[in-house]
Design an enzyme around this catalytic site. Structure first.
Site, PDB file in Angstrom:
ATOM      1  N   ASP A   1       0.887  -1.157   0.000  1.00 11.49           N
ATOM      2  CA  ASP A   1       0.000   0.000   0.000  1.00 11.49           C
ATOM      3  C   ASP A   1       0.937   1.222   0.000  1.00 11.49           C
ATOM      4  O   ASP A   1       2.141   1.081   0.254  1.00 11.49           O
ATOM      5  CB  ASP A   1      -0.877  -0.053   1.264  1.00 11.49           C
ATOM      6  CG  ASP A   1      -1.668   1.210   1.472  1.00 11.49           C
ATOM      7  OD1 ASP A   1      -2.342   1.648   0.522  1.00 11.49           O
ATOM      8  OD2 ASP A   1      -1.607   1.789   2.576  1.00 11.49           O
TER       9      ASP A   1
ATOM     10  N   ASP B   1      -0.021   5.105   1.019  1.00  6.93           N
ATOM     11  CA  ASP B   1      -0.237   6.071   2.096  1.00  6.93           C
ATOM     12  C   ASP B   1      -0.153   5.386   3.464  1.00  6.93           C
ATOM     13  O   ASP B   1      -0.978   4.520   3.772  1.00  6.93           O
ATOM     14  CB  ASP B   1      -1.623   6.726   1.946  1.00  6.93           C
ATOM     15  CG  ASP B   1      -1.784   7.469   0.622  1.00  6.93           C
ATOM     16  OD1 ASP B   1      -0.868   8.219   0.258  1.00  6.93           O
ATOM     17  OD2 ASP B   1      -2.823   7.296  -0.048  1.00  6.93           O
TER      18      ASP B   1
ATOM     19  N   GLY C   1      -7.503   3.856   3.583  1.00  5.00           N
ATOM     20  CA  GLY C   1      -7.595   2.772   2.603  1.00  5.00           C
ATOM     21  C   GLY C   1      -8.785   2.853   1.677  1.00  5.00           C
ATOM     22  O   GLY C   1      -8.792   2.231   0.628  1.00  5.00           O
TER      23      GLY C   1
ATOM     24  N   ARG D   1     -11.746   8.119  -2.249  1.00  3.02           N
ATOM     25  CA  ARG D   1     -12.049   9.528  -1.933  1.00  3.02           C
ATOM     26  C   ARG D   1     -13.543   9.736  -1.703  1.00  3.02           C
ATOM     27  O   ARG D   1     -13.959  10.363  -0.741  1.00  3.02           O
ATOM     28  CB  ARG D   1     -11.559  10.411  -3.086  1.00  3.02           C
ATOM     29  CG  ARG D   1     -11.518  11.883  -2.743  1.00  3.02           C
ATOM     30  CD  ARG D   1     -11.052  12.683  -3.946  1.00  3.02           C
ATOM     31  NE  ARG D   1      -9.785  12.194  -4.474  1.00  3.02           N
ATOM     32  CZ  ARG D   1      -9.284  12.541  -5.647  1.00  3.02           C
ATOM     33  NH1 ARG D   1      -9.928  13.387  -6.430  1.00  3.02           N
ATOM     34  NH2 ARG D   1      -8.132  12.052  -6.062  1.00  3.02           N
TER      35      ARG D   1
ATOM     36  N   SER E   1      -5.393   5.407  -3.881  1.00  3.96           N
ATOM     37  CA  SER E   1      -5.269   6.829  -4.218  1.00  3.96           C
ATOM     38  C   SER E   1      -5.129   7.075  -5.719  1.00  3.96           C
ATOM     39  O   SER E   1      -4.360   6.398  -6.406  1.00  3.96           O
ATOM     40  CB  SER E   1      -4.058   7.425  -3.503  1.00  3.96           C
ATOM     41  OG  SER E   1      -3.880   8.748  -3.914  1.00  3.96           O
TER      42      SER E   1
ATOM     43  N   ASN F   1      -3.848   9.712  -6.612  1.00  5.63           N
ATOM     44  CA  ASN F   1      -2.610  10.512  -6.636  1.00  5.63           C
ATOM     45  C   ASN F   1      -1.361   9.651  -6.471  1.00  5.63           C
ATOM     46  O   ASN F   1      -0.257  10.189  -6.317  1.00  5.63           O
ATOM     47  CB  ASN F   1      -2.635  11.536  -5.498  1.00  5.63           C
ATOM     48  CG  ASN F   1      -3.730  12.567  -5.664  1.00  5.63           C
ATOM     49  OD1 ASN F   1      -3.727  13.330  -6.625  1.00  5.63           O
ATOM     50  ND2 ASN F   1      -4.695  12.586  -4.752  1.00  5.63           N
TER      51      ASN F   1
ATOM     52  N   ASP G   1      -1.493  -0.465   6.179  1.00  7.50           N
ATOM     53  CA  ASP G   1      -1.670   0.241   7.466  1.00  7.50           C
ATOM     54  C   ASP G   1      -3.149   0.438   7.811  1.00  7.50           C
ATOM     55  O   ASP G   1      -3.462   0.911   8.894  1.00  7.50           O
ATOM     56  CB  ASP G   1      -0.998   1.623   7.423  1.00  7.50           C
ATOM     57  CG  ASP G   1      -1.732   2.579   6.502  1.00  7.50           C
ATOM     58  OD1 ASP G   1      -2.076   2.166   5.381  1.00  7.50           O
ATOM     59  OD2 ASP G   1      -1.970   3.729   6.908  1.00  7.50           O
TER      60      ASP G   1
HETATM   61  C1  BG6 Z   1      -5.817   5.734   0.259  1.00 11.25           C
HETATM   62  C2  BG6 Z   1      -5.808   6.494   1.552  1.00 11.25           C
HETATM   63  O1  BG6 Z   1      -4.545   5.276  -0.011  1.00 11.25           O
HETATM   64  O2  BG6 Z   1      -6.251   6.555  -0.819  1.00 11.25           O
HETATM   65  C3  BG6 Z   1      -7.152   7.155   1.798  1.00 11.25           C
HETATM   66  O3  BG6 Z   1      -5.531   5.599   2.620  1.00 11.25           O
HETATM   67  C4  BG6 Z   1      -7.518   8.010   0.592  1.00 11.25           C
HETATM   68  O4  BG6 Z   1      -7.060   7.936   2.960  1.00 11.25           O
HETATM   69  C5  BG6 Z   1      -7.539   7.134  -0.648  1.00 11.25           C
HETATM   70  O5  BG6 Z   1      -8.789   8.610   0.780  1.00 11.25           O
HETATM   71  C6  BG6 Z   1      -7.941   7.902  -1.918  1.00 11.25           C
HETATM   72  O6  BG6 Z   1      -6.961   8.856  -2.200  1.00 11.25           O
HETATM   73  P1  BG6 Z   1      -7.088  10.011  -3.292  1.00 11.25           P
HETATM   74  O7  BG6 Z   1      -5.701  10.581  -3.355  1.00 11.25           O
HETATM   75  O8  BG6 Z   1      -7.506   9.378  -4.561  1.00 11.25           O
HETATM   76  O9  BG6 Z   1      -8.096  10.985  -2.783  1.00 11.25           O
HETATM   77 MG    MG Z   2      -2.631   3.178   3.643  1.00 12.65          MG
END
Ligand code: BG6
Ligand code: MG
Length: 214
Positions: A8, A10, A45, A48, A115, A117, A169
């Protein structure tokens, strides 16, 4: 036998989980919703939009789909702003070395992050080329705890789910790994991650010799 490790992002590779928390807290507070670190555990995890819905549930806030979308975008702008100011050195200690050692043992390396991102974060940390397969939030329809993201990562890596060891995590992430039929190392408090096969405080504490435990 473990043939691949799937990470993972984040909270496992870098503390961007904290930046997600700061941005969600800012948004929640703007909506008049109290938002604690404990509440934030539910957001870890998950996607969004699912995070946005949990905040709405917490504060009993009603929003139209359009407002929901706009607010989630606003949170993302803040998150991206924090991330763009991040230094490559913020990668958790020992993670680069661990990936290198796993590769030296012939273990494939995957990334499975909810994510959207993820690629930006990997680029900032200069580790985008260290992975044999990357799956991020733009490539899946179901958020963790659904196993989709890990199953896709295993497929891209060319290994069977039972040959994969996941580093997570988030409680939702541990559940997703188990649902995928994979082994899982939880990173964080054992109270939170007790479903994992092994729990460590920090990713860098994992040693390649531990692979034989799974
Ligand atoms: C996960 C995070 O990796 O990605 C979450 O643990 C987050 O907290 C999710 O909301 C989505 O991320 P993003 O960057 O697409 O908003
Ligand atoms: Mg994570």
């Amino acid at each position: 036998m473990i043939k691949a490790c799937i990470f993972d992002l984040d909270g496992v590779i870098v503390d961007t989980a904290h930046y997600h928390f700061l941005a969600w807290k800012r948004l929640a507070n703007e909506l008049g919703v109290e938002f604690t670190k404990d509440d934030n555990e539910r957001l870890k995890g998950v996607s969004r939009m699912r995070s946005m819905e949990i905040i709405m549930e917490l504060g009993d806030v009603k929003l139209s789909p359009h407002e929901k979308e706009q607010l989630a975008n606003k949170k993302n702008t803040w998150f991206v702003d924090y991330v763009e100011r991040m230094a490559p050195e913020e990668i958790f200690p020992g993670v680069k070395g661990l990936i290198r050692e796993l590769k030296n043992r012939g273990i494939k390396i995957g990334l499975a992050s909810s994510s959207k991102n993820a690629k930006t974060v990997l680029q900032i940390l200069h580790i985008q080329n260290d992975f044999d397969a990357i799956v991020d939030g733009t490539m899946v329809t179901h958020s963790k705890p659904d196993p989709e993201i890990f199953l896709l990562a295993a497929k891209k890596l060319g290994v069977e789910p039972f040959e994969c060891l996941v580093f997570e995590d988030a409680e939702a992430g541990v559940e997703a790994a188990i649902a995928a039929g994979m082994k899982c190392v939880g990173i964080g408090p054992v109270t939170q991650l007790n479903k994992a096969d092994k729990v460590l405080d920090k990713t860098g504490e994992f040693e390649v010799e531990m692979l034989t435990e799974f």
